[in-house]
Write a protein that holds these residues in place. Structure first.
Motif, PDB file in Angstrom:
ATOM      1  N   THR A 323       0.936  -1.297   0.135  1.00 41.60           N
ATOM      2  CA  THR A 323      -0.024  -0.033  -0.035  1.00 41.60           C
ATOM      3  C   THR A 323       0.948   1.249  -0.014  1.00 41.60           C
ATOM      4  O   THR A 323       1.807   1.299   0.875  1.00 41.60           O
ATOM      5  N   LEU A 324       0.760   2.141  -1.174  1.00 47.35           N
ATOM      6  CA  LEU A 324       1.512   3.452  -1.003  1.00 47.35           C
ATOM      7  C   LEU A 324       0.494   4.550  -0.584  1.00 47.35           C
ATOM      8  O   LEU A 324      -0.558   4.712  -1.004  1.00 47.35           O
ATOM      9  N   THR A 325       1.015   5.343   0.307  1.00 43.81           N
ATOM     10  CA  THR A 325       0.469   6.469   0.850  1.00 43.81           C
ATOM     11  C   THR A 325       1.438   7.534   0.214  1.00 43.81           C
ATOM     12  O   THR A 325       2.471   7.843   0.578  1.00 43.81           O
ATOM     13  N   ALA A 326       0.636   8.485  -0.590  1.00 45.21           N
ATOM     14  CA  ALA A 326       1.192   9.989  -1.135  1.00 45.21           C
ATOM     15  C   ALA A 326       1.202  10.859   0.252  1.00 45.21           C
ATOM     16  O   ALA A 326       0.108  11.227   0.724  1.00 45.21           O
ATOM     17  N   ARG A 327       2.374  11.429   0.187  1.00 48.26           N
ATOM     18  CA  ARG A 327       2.454  12.579   1.254  1.00 48.26           C
ATOM     19  C   ARG A 327       3.100  13.536   0.762  1.00 48.26           C
ATOM     20  O   ARG A 327       3.177  13.711  -0.487  1.00 48.26           O
ATOM     21  N   GLY A 328       3.782  14.629   1.517  1.00 45.35           N
ATOM     22  CA  GLY A 328       4.311  15.686   1.085  1.00 45.35           C
ATOM     23  C   GLY A 328       5.802  15.687   0.177  1.00 45.35           C
ATOM     24  O   GLY A 328       6.117  16.549  -0.297  1.00 45.35           O
ATOM     25  N   SER A 329       6.401  14.646   0.279  1.00 43.90           N
ATOM     26  CA  SER A 329       7.836  14.220  -0.145  1.00 43.90           C
ATOM     27  C   SER A 329       7.624  14.033  -1.606  1.00 43.90           C
ATOM     28  O   SER A 329       8.699  14.141  -2.446  1.00 43.90           O
ATOM     29  N   SER A 330       6.634  13.940  -2.336  1.00 46.98           N
ATOM     30  CA  SER A 330       6.409  13.435  -3.516  1.00 46.98           C
ATOM     31  C   SER A 330       5.392  14.615  -4.400  1.00 46.98           C
ATOM     32  O   SER A 330       4.369  14.628  -4.027  1.00 46.98           O
ATOM     33  N   GLY A 331       6.117  15.085  -5.415  1.00 46.75           N
ATOM     34  CA  GLY A 331       5.103  16.124  -6.279  1.00 46.75           C
ATOM     35  C   GLY A 331       5.504  15.937  -7.615  1.00 46.75           C
ATOM     36  O   GLY A 331       6.357  15.029  -8.147  1.00 46.75           O
ATOM     37  N   ARG A 332       4.739  17.131  -8.272  1.00 43.16           N
ATOM     38  CA  ARG A 332       4.961  16.739  -9.835  1.00 43.16           C
ATOM     39  C   ARG A 332       6.308  17.400 -10.234  1.00 43.16           C
ATOM     40  O   ARG A 332       6.806  18.039  -9.924  1.00 43.16           O
ATOM     41  N   ALA A 333       6.958  16.645 -11.273  1.00 38.10           N
ATOM     42  CA  ALA A 333       8.169  16.894 -11.957  1.00 38.10           C
ATOM     43  C   ALA A 333       7.742  18.169 -12.796  1.00 38.10           C
ATOM     44  O   ALA A 333       6.524  18.436 -13.382  1.00 38.10           O
ATOM     45  N   ASP A 334       8.951  19.241 -12.871  1.00 34.43           N
ATOM     46  CA  ASP A 334       8.412  20.480 -13.749  1.00 34.43           C
ATOM     47  C   ASP A 334       8.595  20.204 -15.152  1.00 34.43           C
ATOM     48  O   ASP A 334       8.909  18.914 -15.669  1.00 34.43           O
ATOM     49  N   ASP A 335       8.180  20.966 -16.108  1.00 35.80           N
ATOM     50  CA  ASP A 335       8.211  20.751 -17.501  1.00 35.80           C
ATOM     51  C   ASP A 335       9.599  20.984 -18.116  1.00 35.80           C
ATOM     52  O   ASP A 335       9.546  21.010 -19.324  1.00 35.80           O
ATOM     53  N   ARG A 336      10.514  21.281 -17.520  1.00 37.84           N
ATOM     54  CA  ARG A 336      11.823  21.504 -18.096  1.00 37.84           C
ATOM     55  C   ARG A 336      12.356  20.279 -18.599  1.00 37.84           C
ATOM     56  O   ARG A 336      12.191  19.066 -18.001  1.00 37.84           O
ATOM     57  N   ASP A 337      13.358  20.195 -19.468  1.00 35.53           N
ATOM     58  CA  ASP A 337      14.150  18.898 -19.884  1.00 35.53           C
ATOM     59  C   ASP A 337      14.942  18.568 -18.537  1.00 35.53           C
ATOM     60  O   ASP A 337      15.373  19.582 -17.866  1.00 35.53           O
TER      61      ASP A 337
END
Length: 351
Positions: A323-337
């Motif tokens: 079971t994976l619980t999403a918390r504050g340490s994972s966010g979306r990658a930006d759009d840059r290369d």
């Protein structure tokens, strides 16, 4: 005092069915057996002395074989031990804790001593030298973990292949295309310890399937080792934006190292850890994580062992789904290369 009749009413079965589950005198379907065992746990039922006598002359002691070896994180191991002890007491059994790395000879010594009725074995390697002995011993056994060849054994574990894949899929779902696994100390990989190898397999396969960069590196437990490992990793693969951590002792030092290196979590690097929930919750930021269900695994191991002692049938392999619980340490990658200026394709290589 809770009786068999109380358990039967709670489980919605006949009292005789409860008796058969507890004694193993007749074959009961896995679904019914599990329902009865849940009711036993919920009501806190304890077999009386005469019921225990049906089992014959026994020591009512289980050996927990937990060799404390290089690279192992003792607090995690003790979570499993606590679960085994607590569950064993529910079935009126005590636990003999064996921590020396005696290998096959140790198993034979304990079996010949008549001190214990059964064995729970931990720290299982893919090619574990204890396996042939376990198949031949007159005592029933359950492994927490499972070897490459688990035929004829009873094994309980977290599905670490799926756990590694879940971490990768979570980060890829957030747009990350270059990932690293900060793994266990080298000694754990060198022993081909099952949980570490299977997590690596799940991580690498998922990265390849998704067409992203996946790099794995072991990491020792000291702050200096974490600093050196992370510096080399980010120097060699500057496009990495997602980290999977399977090494609970380095989590605190790793966050300190990233702050020292000017890398923000999750703005610059997203983290997902395979660790206990309480460890994930007390970090800043709180960590997205796959929990290690030590209590449930230890409980299942002992319940399977008690069923085997009573002559009942148990599943050869029980894998707990992650079971994976999403918390504050994972966010979306930006759009840059990536910083490399190009998108690196799927290659699994050791850092």
């Amino acid at each position: 005092m809770v009786t068999i009749a109380d358990v039967a009413r709670h489980a919605g079965v006949a009292a005789s069915t409860v008796s058969y589950v507890l004694s193993g005198k007749r074959s009961i379907s896995p679904e019914t057996r599990e329902r009865v065992q849940r009711s036993v746990r919920a009501l806190g039922y304890r077999p009386n002395a005469s019921a225990r006598a049906l089992a014959g002359r026994r020591s009512n002691v289980i050996a927990l074989v937990m060799p404390l070896r290089t690279g192992m994180h003792v607090p995690v191991m003790m979570q499993f031990a606590s679960a085994v002890v607590t569950t064993a007491r529910r079935f009126d059994h005590d636990v003999l804790l064996l921590t020396a790395d005696e290998g096959p000879d140790g198993l034979e010594r304990v079996a010949q001593s008549a001190l214990v009725d059964a064995l729970v074995v931990m720290d299982v390697e893919l090619d574990d030298p204890r396996v042939p002995v376990l198949r031949e011993l007159p005592l029933p056994s359950v492994l927490i973990g499972y070897p490459a060849d688990a035929a004829g054994l009873t094994c309980v574990d977290l599905d670490f292949v799926a756990a590694g894949a879940h971490c990768v899929d979570h980060l890829i779902g957030l747009g990350h295309r270059a990932l690293a696994l900060l793994g266990t100390p080298s000694a754990v990989y060198e022993r081909q310890t099952g949980f570490a190898q299977r997590t690596l397999t799940g991580f690498a396969d998922a990265a390849e399937r998704q067409g992203v960069l996946g790099v794995e590196t072991p990491c020792e437990h000291t702050f200096e080792a974490v600093l050196g490992t992370v510096e080399r990793l980010l120097h060699d693969h500057p496009g990495i934006t997602g980290l999977v951590v399977q090494n609970e002792p380095i989590i605190g030092p790793l966050l300190d190292v990233l702050r020292r290196l000017g890398r923000r979590v999750p703005e610059d690097l997203s983290l997902v850890a395979i660790c206990a929930d309480d460890v994930a919750e007390r970090q800043v930021p709180r960590l997205s994580s796959v929990t290690i269900p030590a209590e449930r695994i230890g409980e299942q191991a002992v319940e399977s062992l008690i069923t085997k002692l009573a002559g009942g049938d148990v599943a050869e392999l029980t894998l707990m789904p992650p079971t994976l619980t999403a918390r504050g340490s994972s966010g979306r990658a930006d759009d840059r290369d990536p910083a490399t200026g190009h998108r690196e394709r799927s290659v699994h290589r050791r850092a």
